[in-house]
Motif scaffolding. Structure first.
Motif, PDB file in Angstrom:
ATOM      1  N   ARG A  60       0.790  -1.229   0.000  1.00 21.39           N
ATOM      2  CA  ARG A  60       0.000   0.000   0.000  1.00 21.39           C
ATOM      3  C   ARG A  60       0.820   1.276   0.000  1.00 21.39           C
ATOM      4  O   ARG A  60       0.294   2.350  -0.282  1.00 21.39           O
ATOM      5  N   THR A  61       2.098   1.206   0.318  1.00 18.69           N
ATOM      6  CA  THR A  61       2.910   2.427   0.341  1.00 18.69           C
ATOM      7  C   THR A  61       3.531   2.738  -1.024  1.00 18.69           C
ATOM      8  O   THR A  61       4.179   3.768  -1.187  1.00 18.69           O
ATOM      9  N   LEU A  62       3.319   1.858  -2.009  1.00 17.30           N
ATOM     10  CA  LEU A  62       3.899   2.080  -3.336  1.00 17.30           C
ATOM     11  C   LEU A  62       3.328   3.336  -3.993  1.00 17.30           C
ATOM     12  O   LEU A  62       2.130   3.603  -3.923  1.00 17.30           O
ATOM     13  N   LYS A  63       4.193   4.085  -4.659  1.00 16.05           N
ATOM     14  CA  LYS A  63       3.756   5.200  -5.481  1.00 16.05           C
ATOM     15  C   LYS A  63       3.748   4.695  -6.924  1.00 16.05           C
ATOM     16  O   LYS A  63       4.704   4.049  -7.364  1.00 16.05           O
ATOM     17  N   TRP A  64       2.668   4.984  -7.659  1.00 13.26           N
ATOM     18  CA  TRP A  64       2.490   4.397  -8.983  1.00 13.26           C
ATOM     19  C   TRP A  64       2.706   5.425 -10.093  1.00 13.26           C
ATOM     20  O   TRP A  64       2.165   6.532 -10.061  1.00 13.26           O
ATOM     21  N   TYR A  65       3.475   4.990 -11.114  1.00 12.16           N
ATOM     22  CA  TYR A  65       3.752   5.825 -12.282  1.00 12.16           C
ATOM     23  C   TYR A  65       3.443   5.031 -13.558  1.00 12.16           C
ATOM     24  O   TYR A  65       3.441   3.803 -13.558  1.00 12.16           O
ATOM     25  N   HIS A  66       3.236   5.790 -14.632  1.00 13.05           N
ATOM     26  CA  HIS A  66       3.078   5.151 -15.943  1.00 13.05           C
ATOM     27  C   HIS A  66       3.961   5.862 -16.953  1.00 13.05           C
ATOM     28  O   HIS A  66       3.984   7.095 -17.027  1.00 13.05           O
ATOM     29  N   PHE A  67       4.668   5.071 -17.755  1.00 11.39           N
ATOM     30  CA  PHE A  67       5.527   5.603 -18.805  1.00 11.39           C
ATOM     31  C   PHE A  67       5.060   5.012 -20.135  1.00 11.39           C
ATOM     32  O   PHE A  67       5.161   3.803 -20.354  1.00 11.39           O
ATOM     33  N   GLY A  68       4.535   5.878 -20.992  1.00  6.93           N
ATOM     34  CA  GLY A  68       4.031   5.411 -22.281  1.00  6.93           C
ATOM     35  C   GLY A  68       4.481   6.315 -23.406  1.00  6.93           C
ATOM     36  O   GLY A  68       5.228   7.284 -23.207  1.00  6.93           O
ATOM     37  N   ASP A  69       4.030   6.016 -24.605  1.00  7.49           N
ATOM     38  CA  ASP A  69       4.329   6.864 -25.758  1.00  7.49           C
ATOM     39  C   ASP A  69       3.719   8.246 -25.553  1.00  7.49           C
ATOM     40  O   ASP A  69       2.621   8.382 -24.984  1.00  7.49           O
ATOM     41  N   LEU A  70       4.398   9.250 -26.062  1.00  4.52           N
ATOM     42  CA  LEU A  70       3.902  10.622 -25.946  1.00  4.52           C
ATOM     43  C   LEU A  70       3.049  10.920 -27.183  1.00  4.52           C
ATOM     44  O   LEU A  70       3.429  11.665 -28.093  1.00  4.52           O
ATOM     45  N   ASP A  71       1.918  10.292 -27.216  1.00  7.92           N
ATOM     46  CA  ASP A  71       0.945  10.503 -28.292  1.00  7.92           C
ATOM     47  C   ASP A  71      -0.446  10.329 -27.694  1.00  7.92           C
ATOM     48  O   ASP A  71      -0.593   9.856 -26.547  1.00  7.92           O
ATOM     49  N   PRO A  72      -1.502  10.730 -28.408  1.00  8.55           N
ATOM     50  CA  PRO A  72      -2.852  10.606 -27.848  1.00  8.55           C
ATOM     51  C   PRO A  72      -3.197   9.196 -27.404  1.00  8.55           C
ATOM     52  O   PRO A  72      -3.846   8.998 -26.381  1.00  8.55           O
ATOM     53  N   ASP A  73      -2.751   8.195 -28.162  1.00  9.80           N
ATOM     54  CA  ASP A  73      -3.051   6.814 -27.777  1.00  9.80           C
ATOM     55  C   ASP A  73      -2.367   6.451 -26.472  1.00  9.80           C
ATOM     56  O   ASP A  73      -2.908   5.704 -25.655  1.00  9.80           O
ATOM     57  N   GLY A  74      -1.151   6.983 -26.254  1.00 11.87           N
ATOM     58  CA  GLY A  74      -0.451   6.725 -25.000  1.00 11.87           C
ATOM     59  C   GLY A  74      -1.236   7.229 -23.802  1.00 11.87           C
ATOM     60  O   GLY A  74      -1.275   6.578 -22.748  1.00 11.87           O
ATOM     61  N   PHE A  75      -1.882   8.385 -23.955  1.00 11.77           N
ATOM     62  CA  PHE A  75      -2.689   8.924 -22.855  1.00 11.77           C
ATOM     63  C   PHE A  75      -4.011   8.165 -22.712  1.00 11.77           C
ATOM     64  O   PHE A  75      -4.546   8.050 -21.608  1.00 11.77           O
ATOM     65  N   PHE A  76      -4.520   7.649 -23.819  1.00 10.49           N
ATOM     66  CA  PHE A  76      -5.711   6.800 -23.733  1.00 10.49           C
ATOM     67  C   PHE A  76      -5.391   5.525 -22.961  1.00 10.49           C
ATOM     68  O   PHE A  76      -6.188   5.050 -22.150  1.00 10.49           O
ATOM     69  N   ILE A  77      -4.219   4.939 -23.232  1.00 13.80           N
ATOM     70  CA  ILE A  77      -3.793   3.731 -22.503  1.00 13.80           C
ATOM     71  C   ILE A  77      -3.704   4.033 -21.010  1.00 13.80           C
ATOM     72  O   ILE A  77      -4.121   3.222 -20.170  1.00 13.80           O
ATOM     73  N   LEU A  78      -3.186   5.200 -20.674  1.00 13.63           N
ATOM     74  CA  LEU A  78      -3.081   5.594 -19.271  1.00 13.63           C
ATOM     75  C   LEU A  78      -4.462   5.704 -18.629  1.00 13.63           C
ATOM     76  O   LEU A  78      -4.691   5.218 -17.508  1.00 13.63           O
ATOM     77  N   GLU A  79      -5.413   6.324 -19.325  1.00 12.26           N
ATOM     78  CA  GLU A  79      -6.767   6.442 -18.787  1.00 12.26           C
ATOM     79  C   GLU A  79      -7.427   5.075 -18.648  1.00 12.26           C
ATOM     80  O   GLU A  79      -8.137   4.802 -17.676  1.00 12.26           O
ATOM     81  N   HIS A  80      -7.196   4.219 -19.625  1.00 15.88           N
ATOM     82  CA  HIS A  80      -7.713   2.851 -19.583  1.00 15.88           C
ATOM     83  C   HIS A  80      -7.160   2.117 -18.369  1.00 15.88           C
ATOM     84  O   HIS A  80      -7.875   1.383 -17.669  1.00 15.88           O
ATOM     85  N   LEU A  81      -5.880   2.349 -18.088  1.00 15.58           N
ATOM     86  CA  LEU A  81      -5.210   1.734 -16.944  1.00 15.58           C
ATOM     87  C   LEU A  81      -5.794   2.243 -15.627  1.00 15.58           C
ATOM     88  O   LEU A  81      -6.043   1.466 -14.692  1.00 15.58           O
ATOM     89  N   LYS A  82      -6.009   3.532 -15.533  1.00 16.48           N
ATOM     90  CA  LYS A  82      -6.580   4.113 -14.309  1.00 16.48           C
ATOM     91  C   LYS A  82      -7.966   3.552 -14.026  1.00 16.48           C
ATOM     92  O   LYS A  82      -8.289   3.181 -12.891  1.00 16.48           O
ATOM     93  N   ARG A  83      -8.799   3.497 -15.075  1.00 19.07           N
ATOM     94  CA  ARG A  83     -10.168   3.007 -14.876  1.00 19.07           C
ATOM     95  C   ARG A  83     -10.189   1.525 -14.526  1.00 19.07           C
ATOM     96  O   ARG A  83     -10.986   1.072 -13.719  1.00 19.07           O
ATOM     97  N   GLY A  84      -9.301   0.742 -15.165  1.00 21.15           N
ATOM     98  CA  GLY A  84      -9.303  -0.705 -14.946  1.00 21.15           C
ATOM     99  C   GLY A  84      -8.777  -1.125 -13.592  1.00 21.15           C
ATOM    100  O   GLY A  84      -9.149  -2.179 -13.080  1.00 21.15           O
ATOM    101  N   THR A  85      -7.886  -0.301 -13.005  1.00 19.34           N
ATOM    102  CA  THR A  85      -7.256  -0.693 -11.735  1.00 19.34           C
ATOM    103  C   THR A  85      -7.712   0.138 -10.543  1.00 19.34           C
ATOM    104  O   THR A  85      -7.538  -0.278  -9.397  1.00 19.34           O
ATOM    105  N   GLY A  86      -8.250   1.328 -10.826  1.00 19.28           N
ATOM    106  CA  GLY A  86      -8.633   2.221  -9.733  1.00 19.28           C
ATOM    107  C   GLY A  86      -7.448   2.902  -9.078  1.00 19.28           C
ATOM    108  O   GLY A  86      -7.585   3.469  -7.986  1.00 19.28           O
ATOM    109  N   ILE A  87      -6.297   2.862  -9.728  1.00 18.37           N
ATOM    110  CA  ILE A  87      -5.071   3.466  -9.178  1.00 18.37           C
ATOM    111  C   ILE A  87      -4.833   4.825  -9.839  1.00 18.37           C
ATOM    112  O   ILE A  87      -4.955   4.965 -11.056  1.00 18.37           O
ATOM    113  N   ALA A  88      -4.460   5.824  -9.026  1.00 21.79           N
ATOM    114  CA  ALA A  88      -4.213   7.176  -9.541  1.00 21.79           C
ATOM    115  C   ALA A  88      -2.768   7.287 -10.043  1.00 21.79           C
ATOM    116  O   ALA A  88      -1.895   7.863  -9.381  1.00 21.79           O
ATOM    117  N   PHE A  89      -2.502   6.726 -11.208  1.00 22.88           N
ATOM    118  CA  PHE A  89      -1.147   6.765 -11.780  1.00 22.88           C
ATOM    119  C   PHE A  89      -0.722   8.207 -12.083  1.00 22.88           C
ATOM    120  O   PHE A  89      -1.530   9.032 -12.521  1.00 22.88           O
TER     121      PHE A  89
END
Length: 407
Positions: free
Chosen positions: A316-345
């Protein structure tokens, strides 16, 4: 002798039956006597053409005369030409017998029974079947021919009820005896039914590529295109179902299968932060003693979602980050990840400053990129980054950053 003897005669009877079945006479709502007839051009398209093949016209007229001689139709002739071919009402039942055609009423009964028989099997199929029943009630056709609908419904049940991990080609062999049939003839259609009638909205939000949608939908039911593994690297310990403890380090990454993950009894991360990484090349480049890395391979599937949520729950003390492509799809993947896991990346190296720094390595946006950027911005997401991309017509793959800076 088989009758009718040729396609001209068969087509006439089919067209007359089509007209009859669409009429108020057929439904019993007519207030006056109706007649049913078709013009010759519907059967012989060149009939009234001055330059038509004489032999073709003679064959057509002979075929019609034969139908008339059998007292199956009445020919309306004017100036030596057939003007209309009319049905003889009392002979309409004979048309069905001659053609071997099922009467529409009987066919509709079978259609309704099919969709009614699947009600209650699954909420997704309930929605699909009720839509088809409503279409039939309005006098419209169902979305699929009856035989096709029956095949797709059987397949949908198999998919929705599946609990074990299985590959698409294995599913195809199991159901059709051929590893390619599912992909060639059924995957797109059944996934379309599931998408339109299932609860995949949030998981599919912003995804426009049809194959990506199929992978996500089937993945939700443990059906994968290829064996599903999750790649991990960093300091951590995992206790498998058989009691084996796996120790992971930055120098010795591991790949866990779905079976290993599902049987896991413990997951301890010995780092301050965890980071999901979109692309495999970057995953192998990343190295930090303080970060635990998880390879996503684009949009995450059920297995990766399970692992990420499990790691977050047990660490529970982990801080979460996401590193993806710097394009619109990369940010869509990030949003998809947030919704699927409930984690505030939080994003890692996905800002305007990185776009500016590596501008020379960027690529131009495609139309689909622009649409995705606008969709995210309407929702108030990543406005600064996406505005810059649109303004400068640029997108950037993450590999250049992990390669140049060895982050």
């Amino acid at each position: 002798m088989k009758f009718p003897t040729n396609k001209n005669q068969e087509k006439v009877l089919q067209l007359l039956l089509d007209q009859y079945e669409k009429s108020k006479t057929y439904t019993g709502d007519n207030r006056k006597k109706q007649t049913f007839s078709v013009p010759p051009g519907k059967i012989c398209s060149n009939y009234s053409d001055s330059f038509a093949d004489v032999g073709e016209i003679e064959d057509f007229e002979r075929d019609m005369q034969e139908l008339s001689a059998k007292e199956l139709v009445t020919l309306i002739v004017r100036d030596g030409e057939i003007r209309r071919i009319a049905a003889i009402e009392e002979k309409i039942p004979e048309y069905y017998r001659i053609l071997g055609r099922e009467e529409r009423r009987e066919f509709l009964v079978r259609e309704r029974k099919l969709y009614e028989s699947y009600l209650g099997k699954h909420s997704t199929l309930d929605r699909f079947c009720r839509r088809q029943l409503a279409r039939l009630e309005r006098g419209n056709k169902a979305e699929y021919p009856l035989k096709r609908a029956e095949e797709l419904l059987k397949l949908a049940v198999k998919i929705l009820e599946n609990r074990e991990e299985i590959l698409e080609r294995e599913l195809s062999i199991g159901l059709f005896g051929d590893s390619k049939v599912f992909g060639k003839s059924y995957r797109s259609a059944v996934c379309s039914i599931l998408e339109k009638n299932g609860d995949y909205g949030e998981k599919l939000y912003g995804i426009t590529n049809a194959r990506e949608k199929e992978l996500i939908i089937l993945g939700e039911h443990n059906i994968h295109a290829n064996p599903s593994y999750i790649y991990l690297r960093g300091h951590g310990e995992f206790v498998l179902g058989n009691g084996t403890t796996l120790r992971v380090t930055p120098d010795y990454p591991i790949a866990l299968s779905a079976q290993a993950v599902e049987g896991m009894t413990g997951a301890r991360i010995l780092c301050k932060a965890a980071m999901t990484v979109e692309n495999l090349t970057t995953f192998h480049r990343m190295h930090s003693e303080e970060v635990f890395y998880i390879y996503l391979s684009g949009y995450h599937n059920t297995l990766k979602q399970y692992v990420i949520k499990r790691l977050a729950t047990e660490n529970r003390t982990l801080k979460w980050y996401h590193f993806g492509d710097l394009d619109p799809d990369g940010f869509f993947i990030l949003e998809h990840l947030k919704r699927g896991t409930g984690i505030a990346f939080e994003t890692f190296r996905m800002g305007v400053e990185d776009l500016v720094k590596y501008k020379d390595f960027g690529k131009s946006l495609e139309e689909n990129d622009r649409k995705k950027a606008e969709t995210l911005m309407v929702r108030g997401l990543y406005r600064k980054e996406l505005s810059y991309m649109l303004q400068e017509n640029i997108k950037l793959e993450q590999e250049i950053i992990s390669w140049k800076e060895k982050v």
